[in-house]
Design a protein around this motif. Sequence first.
Motif: not given
Length: 257
Positions: A47-48, A112-114, A191-196, A205-207
């Motif tokens: 779902s994320l 921030e991903l890399p 991808g789940q992380k990015l969606a959150a 907060v999610a990050g």
Amino acid sequence: MADVLTNARAYTPQEIDAELDALAARYRAAGGFGVDLLNRLGGSGESLLERLPEPVRAGLTGATETALRVAMKGASQSRRLVPDQKPGVDRMVSAAMGAAGGAAGLPGALVELPATTAFLLRTIQSAAAEEGFDPDAESVTFDCIQVFAAAGPLAEDDGADLGFVSVRLGLPGGLHKLIAQVAPKLSTVLGQKLAAQAVPIAGAVAGAAVNYVFSGYYREMAHVHFGLRRLAVEADVAPEELTARLRQRLQGPDAAR
């Protein structure tokens, strides 16, 4: 420096069983808290991922490959400049990075991903060092990347997915080939992380929460991986045999014996 600092010694069967029991407990514990926390942030991994724009989803694997290649250089260099920290410190630093990326929503999270990937890889390298391995050794470098192939914190895993523990790739292209194989699975996790993190402000907060979970998760997976490899060296037992015995422990309460 050799890739492992330990030597073979006489392990009793009971000592090997105790080590495997401890590794199995570590494996199980790694994702439990993460699942609960990330589910509260937005539901299951599937779902994320559905929240991400299609162009972002389509480019996740390529972005992950790039992040891994950058991370390989950044993680090793940072370990030479800054000494390894305690796990709690690493998790707080990782959380701060996630908060900074999530504050700007999806664009900030993509930037921030890399950096987060490099930090997670450094966390894995630190665990390898704690188990007695040289993170700069070529074989250990391969293993550090392979740890990213472990099921992410949102995955429902019964221990069947333990291929990352013992796989070796004797393929042309070496590390580049390995990164290409690992990237699709890791891209789902990231991808789940990015969606959150996709909602500005709330994404901070999610990050922070996601990065906190991920840094702990991959450190524990690294300890399982390198703990098993260390045990194979010290006890002079084939890694494949130990992996099979660990898998038995994870697939059912009565399967280990």
